[in-house]
Design an enzyme around this catalytic site. Structure first.
Site, PDB file in Angstrom:
ATOM      1  N   CYS A   1      31.637 100.855  81.094  1.00  0.00           N
ATOM      2  CA  CYS A   1      31.333  99.348  80.625  1.00  0.00           C
ATOM      3  C   CYS A   1      30.110  98.804  81.257  1.00  0.00           C
ATOM      4  CB  CYS A   1      32.646  98.504  81.003  1.00  0.00           C
ATOM      5  SG  CYS A   1      33.261  98.813  82.770  1.00  0.00           S
TER       6      CYS A   1
ATOM      7  N   GLU B   1      38.820  92.607  80.981  1.00  0.00           N
ATOM      8  CA  GLU B   1      37.459  93.075  81.584  1.00  0.00           C
ATOM      9  C   GLU B   1      37.084  94.040  80.117  1.00  0.00           C
ATOM     10  OE1 GLU B   1      34.897  95.585  82.296  1.00  0.00           O
ATOM     11  OE2 GLU B   1      36.401  96.806  83.466  1.00  0.00           O
TER      12      GLU B   1
ATOM     13  N   GLY C   1      39.541  92.699  72.994  1.00  0.00           N
ATOM     14  CA  GLY C   1      39.873  91.372  73.844  1.00  0.00           C
ATOM     15  C   GLY C   1      40.028  90.286  73.134  1.00  0.00           C
TER      16      GLY C   1
ATOM     17  N   LYS D   1      50.188 100.600  79.346  1.00  0.00           N
ATOM     18  CA  LYS D   1      49.965 101.531  78.220  1.00  0.00           C
ATOM     19  C   LYS D   1      48.444 102.152  78.656  1.00  0.00           C
ATOM     20  CE  LYS D   1      47.646 101.119  74.294  1.00  0.00           C
ATOM     21  NZ  LYS D   1      47.500 102.659  74.315  1.00  0.00           N
TER      22      LYS D   1
ATOM     23  N   SER E   1      37.203  97.319  74.672  1.00  0.00           N
ATOM     24  CA  SER E   1      36.271  96.718  73.720  1.00  0.00           C
ATOM     25  C   SER E   1      36.256  95.112  73.794  1.00  0.00           C
ATOM     26  CB  SER E   1      36.329  97.131  72.509  1.00  0.00           C
ATOM     27  OG  SER E   1      37.565  97.117  71.912  1.00  0.00           O
TER      28      SER E   1
HETATM   29  P1  NAI Z   1      39.696  99.748  72.339  1.00  0.00           P
HETATM   30  O1  NAI Z   1      39.196  98.429  73.090  1.00  0.00           O
HETATM   31  O2  NAI Z   1      40.477  99.959  71.164  1.00  0.00           O
HETATM   32  O3  NAI Z   1      40.794 100.486  73.579  1.00  0.00           O
HETATM   33  C1  NAI Z   1      41.101 100.086  74.676  1.00  0.00           C
HETATM   34  C2  NAI Z   1      42.513 100.142  74.763  1.00  0.00           C
HETATM   35  O4  NAI Z   1      43.287  98.852  74.000  1.00  0.00           O
HETATM   36  C3  NAI Z   1      43.302 101.349  74.270  1.00  0.00           C
HETATM   37  O5  NAI Z   1      44.328 101.599  75.277  1.00  0.00           O
HETATM   38  C4  NAI Z   1      43.831 101.039  72.980  1.00  0.00           C
HETATM   39  O6  NAI Z   1      44.843 101.689  72.531  1.00  0.00           O
HETATM   40  C5  NAI Z   1      44.159  99.795  73.175  1.00  0.00           C
HETATM   41  N1  NAI Z   1      44.362  98.853  72.065  1.00  0.00           N
HETATM   42  C6  NAI Z   1      43.392  98.928  70.965  1.00  0.00           C
HETATM   43  N2  NAI Z   1      43.943  98.099  69.884  1.00  0.00           N
HETATM   44  C7  NAI Z   1      44.760  97.017  70.546  1.00  0.00           C
HETATM   45  C8  NAI Z   1      44.938  95.829  69.985  1.00  0.00           C
HETATM   46  N3  NAI Z   1      44.981  95.343  68.906  1.00  0.00           N
HETATM   47  N4  NAI Z   1      46.075  95.174  70.923  1.00  0.00           N
HETATM   48  C9  NAI Z   1      46.322  95.869  72.183  1.00  0.00           C
HETATM   49  N5  NAI Z   1      45.822  97.157  72.700  1.00  0.00           N
HETATM   50  C10 NAI Z   1      44.790  97.769  71.777  1.00  0.00           C
HETATM   51  O7  NAI Z   1      38.351 100.733  72.631  1.00  0.00           O
HETATM   52  P2  NAI Z   1      38.123 102.054  71.700  1.00  0.00           P
HETATM   53  O8  NAI Z   1      38.393 102.097  70.297  1.00  0.00           O
HETATM   54  O9  NAI Z   1      38.765 103.329  72.513  1.00  0.00           O
HETATM   55  O10 NAI Z   1      36.507 102.189  71.896  1.00  0.00           O
HETATM   56  C11 NAI Z   1      35.793 101.373  71.024  1.00  0.00           C
HETATM   57  C12 NAI Z   1      34.782 100.737  71.653  1.00  0.00           C
HETATM   58  O11 NAI Z   1      35.146  99.834  72.818  1.00  0.00           O
HETATM   59  C13 NAI Z   1      33.678 101.853  72.576  1.00  0.00           C
HETATM   60  O12 NAI Z   1      32.758 102.386  71.579  1.00  0.00           O
HETATM   61  C14 NAI Z   1      32.934 100.927  73.624  1.00  0.00           C
HETATM   62  O13 NAI Z   1      32.107 100.170  72.955  1.00  0.00           O
HETATM   63  C15 NAI Z   1      34.258 100.028  73.859  1.00  0.00           C
HETATM   64  N6  NAI Z   1      34.986 100.239  75.108  1.00  0.00           N
HETATM   65  C16 NAI Z   1      34.646  99.458  76.261  1.00  0.00           C
HETATM   66  C17 NAI Z   1      35.356  99.698  77.263  1.00  0.00           C
HETATM   67  C18 NAI Z   1      35.212  99.138  78.592  1.00  0.00           C
HETATM   68  O14 NAI Z   1      35.360  99.460  79.541  1.00  0.00           O
HETATM   69  N7  NAI Z   1      34.380  97.950  78.528  1.00  0.00           N
HETATM   70  C19 NAI Z   1      36.484 100.849  77.549  1.00  0.00           C
HETATM   71  C20 NAI Z   1      36.551 101.409  76.163  1.00  0.00           C
HETATM   72  C21 NAI Z   1      36.069 101.057  74.715  1.00  0.00           C
END
Ligand code: NAI
Ligand code: MG
Length: 801
Positions: A300, A266, A249, A192, A245
């Site tokens: 990240c 991660e 996680g 996804k 995030s």
């Molecule tokens: P997110 O963690 O919500 O999204 C990452 C992925 O997880 C996306 O594909 C999303 O559709 C999916 N996702 C969201 N909720 C889910 C759930 N309940 N179950 C399974 N999959 C789910 O991150 P988002 O909302 O895009 O960004 C929010 C914050 O997260 C950012 O401001 C940043 O601080 C952090 N972030 C950190 C990342 C990293 O690589 N460490 C990458 C992206 C965001």
């Protein structure tokens, strides 16, 4: 403007990369995309679609199907169907597919780079020179792992169909980090992509079609977090790999706790960028630019906390401000831009609010003053281009919001330190542990600091370096599991079935025969063992232990939450153990074996009486235990790391480090052998442990105190708290100062441990409620356990001028 004027201003002219190729590709597909399932394109049965935008302009790029439950079911069943065939291909056959993918990616590199820039807003300089080349490198490297899989991982096999959920910050790169090792190892995939950035994943699916990848081996379900959650819950997926995030996680950790799904996470970070006074300051300043303004800071492992030694702080801050003025922010397709657009208005707002919060808490804000492009002509839902200026906050205190929260934007905060110890303390003063950058021309100093940093990657005099051969991943709340390299392959493999059976795991405590005298005096009560001392339990209560024949064997302390707390504290105080030499640990462990053997008869008798096994069987258990201890004495100085040679002038040292304080909950079966099989790998690697022995057979553990004492095991390295296994296991799983838990117990105990561990994201191993054969060396001894007891830290060291 004449030439003299140009020289005077040194103004850049626009140097745009043409997006035509990508727009043509979109047009040919009518800017509409379905799901990629079982080798075919299909519309989502959910009937839902969503739109993806170009963050640089706010323009709509395409509409994309949002997969619903029946779509996810179909994708998972396709992956499940394709699994046996894909897994049973030879490594060589799978290698050929991965190689073909690498070649096709190479051929279409430009289209990928432009499409990625359009969909994500990152600069073409980065997609062209960093993202896409790394993606290609990843597929080449993993074609190699597929090829040598049978010889390199003879005890391992693929896990099954896996679900992978990736973020928007490095869309195709994160796809490659997940898909390449999964396929190489023989798993099938349902991926996804993030809702903001699905396009390059969809283009990748076309490439899978072109090379004739068997249907169902790779499937894409596009959609929002809702679709992701459906993958997480799907019973037929055997593993979830997630990058995103920490918040999500944590949700995923909890949602999978009741299942046997494997999990790698991660997550976020707040990585330190440490500048010592003897650093090459010019290089360090350029390093900061790469650390925090690379990909608009949406990284990240971004070096988002600048820690500068006080003596050079003023100089560094001034020079950095000067350097910031020269940054170029604007159209991501312009080849001379340093920074492009922020992914979406919601993210921009999050960044902007955090900066405001920082200001409120007393930070001084320094911002790039150039003109940000705003495409006013385009009125779209996302409100035109989405930009945020490079930002630098000084006068920040270590506990302030901006020093602790992941901002995920182009925002740097700075703090100062005086001594190397203080630098380490500040660096580790975060719940995260993803990466760190250390700048010093004194290699001794840098290598002295690197092992003390609690994070998965340390870059010495460099930053944001990545390679397919070098594992990447976090400590603490930055998650667990590694991507890349050998350790990344292990994350997609499991040990071949070894006749593990699912049976009743806890033995009912036998009833005391009514004739038994209850006159055993208090001093027969075995105590707890904390910090090298026998201590009374906090509760003051004890529990009766009964022999197999129903006679009273003695009493054990009834440990509680407070005892666990004391034991964890004692274990932390024993941190010298992890810095001791492996040679010293080996000697002490040999000594343990010798001292157990000297009391073999006593233990044999105890085992017979408590468990009711034959003399022969009890003798075999003790003998095997002695041999097992020897094995870990042997391995203590042999579970060494690797040296990688990534494509740079430098090396990356993959160090096997202990996890820290481990909580161990031991099973009832073969109580002496199973307890030692868990304790020994942990301490051989340098961890200290808080061990909960089997409730009915705890006297075996308390008898063992003397063996520990006579063997020079330093106080606090092994702490033993007897009592109710489920209750104490839960306390350990919840404890924020425990870095990992291992539970060998019932289904209930295992899922509890996983669920409760999400607070500080500790590393969890459980037997998933299945009975291990503790006599079988393949499953109960050796490197697999040393790997469980360690985590890999990669230290990058460039060389040359
Ligand atoms: P997110 O963690 O919500 O999204 C990452 C992925 O997880 C996306 O594909 C999303 O559709 C999916 N996702 C969201 N909720 C889910 C759930 N309940 N179950 C399974 N999959 C789910 O991150 P988002 O909302 O895009 O960004 C929010 C914050 O997260 C950012 O401001 C940043 O601080 C952090 N972030 C950190 C990342 C990293 O690589 N460490 C990458 C992206 C965001
Ligand atoms: Mg987009």
């Amino acid at each position: 403007m004449n030439i003299t004027d140009i020289y005077k201003t040194m103004e850049y002219s626009p140097a745009p990369e043409s997006p035509d190729l990508a727009f043509e590709w979109l047009k040919e597909r009518k800017a509409k995309f379905g799901l990629f399932i079982n080798g075919k394109w299909c519309k989502a049965k959910s009937g839902k679609v969503f739109v993806t935008y170009n963050p640089a302009t706010g323009e709509k790029l395409a509409s994309i199907s949002a997969a619903g439950k029946s779509d996810v079911d179909l994708a998972v069943s396709s992956a499940k169907k394709a699994f046996p065939g894909w897994k049973s291909l030879s490594g060589h056959e799978r290698a050929r597919y991965l190689y073909a993918l690498a070649r096709q990616l190479q051929k279409h590199a430009r289209l990928f780079a432009v499409l990625e820039t359009l969909d994500n807003g990152k600069t073409i300089r980065e997609t062209r020179d960093i993202d896409i080349p790394l993606v290609i490198r990843h597929f080449y490297h993993h074609a190699g792992w597929a090829q040598v899989m049978e010889s390199e991982f003879p005890e391992h096999t693929a896990i099954g169909p896996v679900g992978q959920i990736i973020p928007w910050n490095f869309p195709l790169l994160m796809l490659s980090w997940k898909v390449a090792p999964a396929l190489a190892a023989g798993n099938t995939v349902v991926l996804k992509p993030a809702e903001f950035t699905s396009l390059t994943a969809l283009l990748f699916a076309e490439i899978c079609e072109q090379i004739g990848l068997p249907p169902g081996v790779f499937n894409i379900v596009t959609g929002t977090g809702e679709t992701g959650a459906m993958l997480v819950k799907h019973p037929d997926l055997k593993k979830i790999a997630f990058t995103g995030s920490t918040e999500v996680g944590r949700i995923i950790r909890e949602a999978t706790a009741k299942t046997d799904k494997k999990l790698t996470l991660e997550l976020g970070g707040k990585s330190p960028f440490i500048v010592f006074e003897d650093a090459d300051l010019d290089s360090a300043i350029e390093g900061v630019v790469d650390a925090i303004w690379f990909n608009q800071g949406q990284v990240c492992c971004a070096g988002s906390r600048l820690l500068v030694q006080e003596s050079v702080a003023k100089k560094v801050i001034e020079r950095l401000k000067k350097r910031m003025v020269k940054l170029r922010v604007g159209d991501p397709l312009d080849k001379s831009m340093d920074m492009g657009a922020i992914i979406a208005p919601v993210q921009k707002e999050r960044i902007s609010n955090l900066v405001k919060q920082g200001k409120k808490e007393g930070a001084e804000v320094w911002q790039w003053q150039g003109k940000l492009p705003h495409n006013t002509k385009i009125k779209s839902k996302s409100g035109g281009g989405c930009y945020f200026p490079p930002t630098f906050l000084t006068n920040v205190t270590p506990s302030s919001t901006v020093a602790q929260t992941e901002i995920f934007g182009p925002v740097l905060v700075s703090m100062t330190f005086r001594t190397p110890d203080e630098a380490v303390m500040l660096a580790n003063n975060t719940s995260y542990g993803l990466a760190a950058s250390v700048w010093s021309e004194n290699i001794n100093q840098a290598l002295h600091v690197a092992p003390k940093l609690k994070c998965g990657v340390v870059w010495i005099n460099c930053t944001n370096q990545f390679d397919a051969s070098v594992g990447f991943g976090g400590y603490r709340e930055s998650g667990y599991g590694r991507e890349g390299g050998q350790e990344g392959m292990f994350a997609y493999l499991k040990i071949k079935e070894t006749g593990i059976s699912k049976k009743e795991l806890r033995i009912a405590v036998p009833k005391i025969k009514p004739t038994t005298k209850e006159s055993l005096s208090l001093d027969r009560t075995a105590k707890l063992y904390i910090g090298g001392k026998q201590t009374r339990p906090d509760s003051g209560y004890s529990l009766k232990v009964v022999n197999a024949d129903g006679t009273l064997a003695g009493e054990i302390g009834h440990g509680n939450r407070k005892d666990i707390r004391n034991a964890v504290e004692a274990a932390h105080k024993a941190s010298g153990w992890q810095n001791s030499t492996p040679h010293l640990r080996a000697q002490i462990i040999y000594f343990l074996a010798e001292n157990l053997e000297a009391r073999a008869e006593e233990f044999q008798k105890r085992i017979m009486n408590l468990t009711g096994v034959s003399k022969k069987h009890a003798g075999l258990e003790v003998e095997t235990a002695v041999r097992r201890i020897f094995s870990y004495a042997a391995l203590a100085d042999k579970h060494e790391g690797l040296i990688h040679q990534p494509p740079m002038r430098g090396l990356a040292l993959a160090l096997n480090e202990p996890i820290g304080v481990l909580g161990l909950v031991c099973p009832d079966e073969v109580p002496l052998l199973s307890m030692l099989s868990m304790m020994l790998p942990a301490i051989a690697m340098g961890n200290s442990v808080v061990l909960v022995p089997s409730r009915p057979f705890a006297l075996i553990a308390t008898d063992f105190y003397q063996v520990l004492e006579t063997s020079d095991v330093p106080p606090g390295v092994v702490n033993i708290v007897s009592g109710d296994s489920e209750e104490l296991g839960s306390v350990l799983a919840k404890h924020d100062d425990v870095a990992g838990v291992w539970v060998s117990g019932t289904d209930e105990e295992c899922s509890n441990a996983k669920y409760l561990s999400s607070g500080n994201m500790k590393i969890v191993w459980t037997n998933d409620g299945k009975k291990l054969d503790w006599f079988d060396n393949r499953q109960s001894e050796g490197r697999i356990w040393m790997r469980r007891a360690s985590q890999v830290k990669n230290v990058w060291i460039p060389y040359g001028e």
